[in-house]
Design a protein around this motif. Structure first.
Motif, PDB file in Angstrom:
ATOM      1  N   GLU A   1      33.006  60.051  18.728  1.00 52.39           N
ATOM      2  CA  GLU A   1      31.532  59.736  19.266  1.00 52.39           C
ATOM      3  C   GLU A   1      31.423  60.362  20.770  1.00 52.39           C
ATOM      4  OE1 GLU A   1      31.158  55.391  20.999  1.00 52.39           O
ATOM      5  OE2 GLU A   1      31.201  55.803  19.270  1.00 52.39           O
ATOM      6  N   PRO A   2      30.221  60.374  21.142  1.00 56.32           N
ATOM      7  CA  PRO A   2      30.094  60.994  22.360  1.00 56.32           C
ATOM      8  C   PRO A   2      30.623  60.000  23.802  1.00 56.32           C
ATOM      9  CG  PRO A   2      28.363  61.311  21.532  1.00 56.32           C
ATOM     10  CD  PRO A   2      28.982  61.101  20.435  1.00 56.32           C
ATOM     11  N   ARG A   3      30.786  61.417  24.841  1.00 59.77           N
ATOM     12  CA  ARG A   3      31.771  60.450  26.245  1.00 59.77           C
ATOM     13  C   ARG A   3      30.821  58.988  26.728  1.00 59.77           C
ATOM     14  NH1 ARG A   3      36.000  63.414  27.247  1.00 59.77           N
ATOM     15  NH2 ARG A   3      36.133  65.236  27.089  1.00 59.77           N
ATOM     16  N   TRP A   4      29.036  59.551  26.527  1.00 64.38           N
ATOM     17  CA  TRP A   4      28.302  59.350  27.236  1.00 64.38           C
ATOM     18  C   TRP A   4      26.941  59.160  25.743  1.00 64.38           C
ATOM     19  CZ3 TRP A   4      30.621  62.458  30.157  1.00 64.38           C
ATOM     20  CH2 TRP A   4      31.505  61.898  30.860  1.00 64.38           C
ATOM     21  N   PRO A   5      25.777  57.817  25.858  1.00 64.10           N
ATOM     22  CA  PRO A   5      25.290  58.244  24.623  1.00 64.10           C
ATOM     23  C   PRO A   5      23.698  59.183  25.807  1.00 64.10           C
ATOM     24  CG  PRO A   5      25.345  55.674  26.205  1.00 64.10           C
ATOM     25  CD  PRO A   5      26.355  56.873  26.538  1.00 64.10           C
ATOM     26  N   ALA A   6      23.407  59.427  24.346  1.00 64.29           N
ATOM     27  CA  ALA A   6      22.023  60.671  24.633  1.00 64.29           C
ATOM     28  C   ALA A   6      21.824  61.354  23.139  1.00 64.29           C
ATOM     29  CB  ALA A   6      22.544  61.607  25.710  1.00 64.29           C
ATOM     30  N   ASP A   7      20.475  61.390  23.102  1.00 65.37           N
ATOM     31  CA  ASP A   7      20.131  62.040  21.715  1.00 65.37           C
ATOM     32  C   ASP A   7      20.230  63.834  22.042  1.00 65.37           C
ATOM     33  OD1 ASP A   7      17.789  63.913  20.562  1.00 65.37           O
ATOM     34  OD2 ASP A   7      18.152  62.191  20.013  1.00 65.37           O
ATOM     35  N   PRO A   8      20.875  63.544  21.372  1.00 60.71           N
ATOM     36  CA  PRO A   8      22.040  66.050  21.503  1.00 60.71           C
ATOM     37  C   PRO A   8      20.510  66.089  21.228  1.00 60.71           C
ATOM     38  CG  PRO A   8      22.447  64.851  19.016  1.00 60.71           C
ATOM     39  CD  PRO A   8      21.812  62.994  19.794  1.00 60.71           C
ATOM     40  N   ASP A   9      19.335  66.326  20.781  1.00 58.56           N
ATOM     41  CA  ASP A   9      18.273  67.124  20.968  1.00 58.56           C
ATOM     42  C   ASP A   9      17.973  67.015  22.747  1.00 58.56           C
ATOM     43  OD1 ASP A   9      18.563  67.884  18.043  1.00 58.56           O
ATOM     44  OD2 ASP A   9      17.551  66.249  17.456  1.00 58.56           O
ATOM     45  N   VAL A  10      17.469  65.889  23.190  1.00 56.79           N
ATOM     46  CA  VAL A  10      17.368  65.806  23.904  1.00 56.79           C
ATOM     47  C   VAL A  10      17.862  66.701  25.018  1.00 56.79           C
ATOM     48  CG1 VAL A  10      15.739  64.265  25.627  1.00 56.79           C
ATOM     49  CG2 VAL A  10      15.118  63.947  23.741  1.00 56.79           C
ATOM     50  N   LEU A  11      19.271  66.011  24.713  1.00 56.44           N
ATOM     51  CA  LEU A  11      20.210  66.508  25.728  1.00 56.44           C
ATOM     52  C   LEU A  11      20.090  68.749  25.846  1.00 56.44           C
ATOM     53  CD1 LEU A  11      22.228  66.138  27.921  1.00 56.44           C
ATOM     54  CD2 LEU A  11      24.244  66.243  26.311  1.00 56.44           C
ATOM     55  N   SER A  12      20.424  68.879  24.754  1.00 63.40           N
ATOM     56  CA  SER A  12      20.634  70.635  24.637  1.00 63.40           C
ATOM     57  C   SER A  12      19.030  71.268  25.225  1.00 63.40           C
ATOM     58  CB  SER A  12      20.149  70.768  23.444  1.00 63.40           C
ATOM     59  OG  SER A  12      21.023  72.235  23.432  1.00 63.40           O
ATOM     60  N   SER A  13      17.701  70.177  24.830  1.00 61.95           N
ATOM     61  CA  SER A  13      16.693  70.600  26.038  1.00 61.95           C
ATOM     62  C   SER A  13      16.316  70.749  27.508  1.00 61.95           C
ATOM     63  CB  SER A  13      15.266  69.920  25.276  1.00 61.95           C
ATOM     64  OG  SER A  13      14.613  70.759  26.128  1.00 61.95           O
ATOM     65  N   VAL A  14      17.116  69.575  27.521  1.00 62.86           N
ATOM     66  CA  VAL A  14      17.161  69.377  29.480  1.00 62.86           C
ATOM     67  C   VAL A  14      18.700  70.513  29.786  1.00 62.86           C
ATOM     68  CG1 VAL A  14      17.943  67.531  30.642  1.00 62.86           C
ATOM     69  CG2 VAL A  14      16.523  66.668  29.198  1.00 62.86           C
TER      70      VAL A  14
END
Length: 283
Positions: free
Chosen positions: A211-224
């Protein structure tokens, strides 16, 4: 390896089939079968494994993968000129190599191979980054692939493994390292290829984390992250104006000074920022 599999040296294959590399297809052939064997060993034990190869060309890396024991190799090749040479490899390894003529951006590997799949490829330079981004952004995680072993221009490879604070650090580093272990496994000079490219190359090896190192929505993270690095010379309070609302408050909540630039922000902080953006959107 030519004695091992009964197939001729790659230079002879290229000469026999008239396979001069095409610049329009981003082709640079790696002809040293010792090097292709080294690359094939980077993922680890391939005994009985399923492997996806993109851009096999005359089949040097393909031969290495099969010699290392890969159970099934799906090779996607856009250049029809290479198909007869690859057919010879398939004949030497009955039932273990499937070759598809087509664009790797359009072929669904899961229609031909069952996961987990090791992706091993000397990627054509003109599609390498786009393919990597797709493999790092599947609908579900963990992904269908067990590892990625990919050849890039050295500059691109350095961007994938870069740490915060340097010019190489950017969107690729964040997307790759957020939920993968990434390392440069092998560096190759231009003269290792035919024709020699103008730059050095490197093989990057990535293994997905559960799982990711830290939680985040992948689409939101990619956009930001994309927004932040699109104007990387600007302070984040300016480059992230497109988020709307109180950008400085969002940054502060994520532990990021509004005067920092994107290359100074750690992946953990980007994840925190993505969570803040997502929480604001859902409230």
């Amino acid at each position: 390896m030519s004695a091992f599999d009964g197939l001729p040296p790659l230079r002879e294959v290229i000469r026999t089939h008239g396979l001069a590399a095409k610049k329009s297809l981003g082709q640079n052939f790696l002809l040293d079968l010792n090097l292709t064997a080294r690359i094939a060993r980077i993922p680890g034990d391939l005994s009985g494994a399923s492997v996806l190869e993109v851009g096999p060309g005359p089949g040097g890396l393909t031969r290495g993968l099969l010699a290392e024991g890969a159970g099934r190799v799906l090779a996607i090749e856009k250049d029809a000129r290479c198909l007869p040479a690859l057919a010879e490899v398939a004949a030497a390894y009955p039932g273990r190599l499937e070759v598809i003529e087509g664009d790797a951006l359009e072929v669904d590997a899961l229609a031909h191979l069952a996961p987990p799949i090791h992706v091993v490829a000397n990627l054509p330079y003109n599609v390498g980054t786009e393919l990597l981004t797709r493999w790092l952004s599947p609908p579900e995680w963990p992904p269908y692939w067990a590892s990625l072993t990919l050849m890039f221009q050295q500059e691109v490879a350095e961007r994938i493994v870069a740490q915060p604070g340097g010019k190489a650090y950017g969107r690729l580093a964040v997307l790759a390292q957020w939920r993968c272990e990434a390392r440069i496994a092998l560096r190759l000079p231009p003269e290792a290829f035919t024709p020699p490219p103008k730059v050095s190359s490197a093989v990057v090896h990535l293994r997905p984390l559960p799982e990711p190192r830290w939680p985040a929505d992948p689409d939101v993270l990619s956009s930001v992250v994309g927004m932040a690095f699109n104007q990387r010379r600007k302070m984040l309070r300016s480059s992230l104006k497109g988020l709307g609302g109180d950008v400085e408050a969002l940054l502060a909540a994520a532990g990021i000074a509004p005067t920092e630039r994107a290359e100074q922000v750690a992946i953990e902080q980007f994840a925190a920022l993505a969570r803040g953006v997502a929480a604001r959107t859902s409230s």
